[in-house]
Write an enzyme that holds these catalytic residues in place. Structure first.
Site, PDB file in Angstrom:
ATOM      1  N   ARG A 120       0.853  -1.191   0.000  1.00  0.00           N
ATOM      2  CA  ARG A 120       0.000   0.000   0.000  1.00  0.00           C
ATOM      3  C   ARG A 120       0.889   1.240   0.000  1.00  0.00           C
ATOM      4  O   ARG A 120       1.969   1.229   0.582  1.00  0.00           O
ATOM      5  CB  ARG A 120      -0.859  -0.050   1.261  1.00  0.00           C
ATOM      6  CG  ARG A 120      -1.946   0.950   1.360  1.00  0.00           C
ATOM      7  CD  ARG A 120      -2.840   0.662   2.563  1.00  0.00           C
ATOM      8  NE  ARG A 120      -3.697  -0.484   2.269  1.00  0.00           N
ATOM      9  CZ  ARG A 120      -3.996  -1.440   3.139  1.00  0.00           C
ATOM     10  NH1 ARG A 120      -3.505  -1.403   4.367  1.00  0.00           N
ATOM     11  NH2 ARG A 120      -4.786  -2.429   2.793  1.00  0.00           N
ATOM     12  N   ASP A 128       0.969  -8.054   8.765  1.00  0.00           N
ATOM     13  CA  ASP A 128      -0.403  -8.544   8.793  1.00  0.00           C
ATOM     14  C   ASP A 128      -1.173  -8.262  10.081  1.00  0.00           C
ATOM     15  O   ASP A 128      -2.314  -7.834  10.020  1.00  0.00           O
ATOM     16  CB  ASP A 128      -0.482 -10.056   8.505  1.00  0.00           C
ATOM     17  CG  ASP A 128       0.373 -10.469   7.327  1.00  0.00           C
ATOM     18  OD1 ASP A 128       0.251  -9.851   6.267  1.00  0.00           O
ATOM     19  OD2 ASP A 128       1.188 -11.395   7.485  1.00  0.00           O
ATOM     20  N   GLU A 152      -4.740 -14.038   8.685  1.00  0.00           N
ATOM     21  CA  GLU A 152      -3.921 -13.528   7.580  1.00  0.00           C
ATOM     22  C   GLU A 152      -2.431 -13.677   7.914  1.00  0.00           C
ATOM     23  O   GLU A 152      -1.628 -14.062   7.056  1.00  0.00           O
ATOM     24  CB  GLU A 152      -4.265 -12.055   7.326  1.00  0.00           C
ATOM     25  CG  GLU A 152      -3.528 -11.446   6.161  1.00  0.00           C
ATOM     26  CD  GLU A 152      -3.864  -9.966   5.967  1.00  0.00           C
ATOM     27  OE1 GLU A 152      -3.123  -9.319   5.221  1.00  0.00           O
ATOM     28  OE2 GLU A 152      -4.840  -9.475   6.560  1.00  0.00           O
TER      29      GLU A 152
END
Length: 176
Positions: A23, A105, A123
């Site tokens: 991101r 995560d 995750e």
């Protein structure tokens, strides 16, 4: 590694353990920058996901990065109070391109009443297998989850009662 200067606008890049981009935040204003600590702020900044999708943050946020801890903290100013989103991550690095870290995560969401929830354990387990996190990463992250929850209970660091408001006031000086 240098560090960003006060007033400078930088991007923030989050990566995964395998080196892939996770991101990117387009613009964050640096409010404090030292070798060990970076505090920044943004409001309605464009965020680009790894698949190219983009979205815009909804509220002002104060970002806290430390070179000695495996987490970063985002304090989001909302009408109901300050919400915190804590990313378990590598300590930050900074270069001419951006402030960077590896996202591991696990996240902790903290509510205005200082209750919190540990998120994304499934995750973490999945990515731990796929990307083959070494055992030392698991040890470091567990230690940092404990450290982070201790800070939350003690209202220490970015969780101190006036921390987010004080840095938001500083941010407003750069916006005008």
């Amino acid at each position: 590694m240098g560090f960003p200067k006060e007033g400078e606008k930088v991007q923030i890049h989050s990566y995964k353990h395998n080196g892939s981009i996770h991101r990117m935040w387009e613009e964050t204003t640096i409010l404090k920058g030292t070798q060990s600590l970076v505090i920044g702020a943004n409001d309605r900044t464009v965020v680009t996901e790894s698949d190219g999708r983009t979205w815009v943050t909804r509220e002002p946020a104060i970002c806290y990065f430390h070179a000695n801890y495996w987490f970063n903290v985002i304090g989001m100013l909302r009408e109901e109070g300050v919400y915190y989103y804590c990313n378990l991550s590598s300590p930050f690095a900074y270069d001419s391109e951006a402030l960077k870290y590896i996202d591991y995560d696990l996240d902790i969401k903290v509510y205005p009443d200082m209750t919190y929830t540990l998120l994304d354990e499934d995750e973490y387990e999945k990515h731990s297998q796929i990307m083959q996190y070494p055992p030392v990463i698991d040890t470091i992250l567990k230690r940092n989850v404990a450290h982070l929850t201790q800070w939350i209970h003690q209202r220490k660091g970015p969780f101190a009662p006036d921390f987010v408001d004080m840095w938001y006031e500083r941010y407003l000086m750069y916006r005008n």
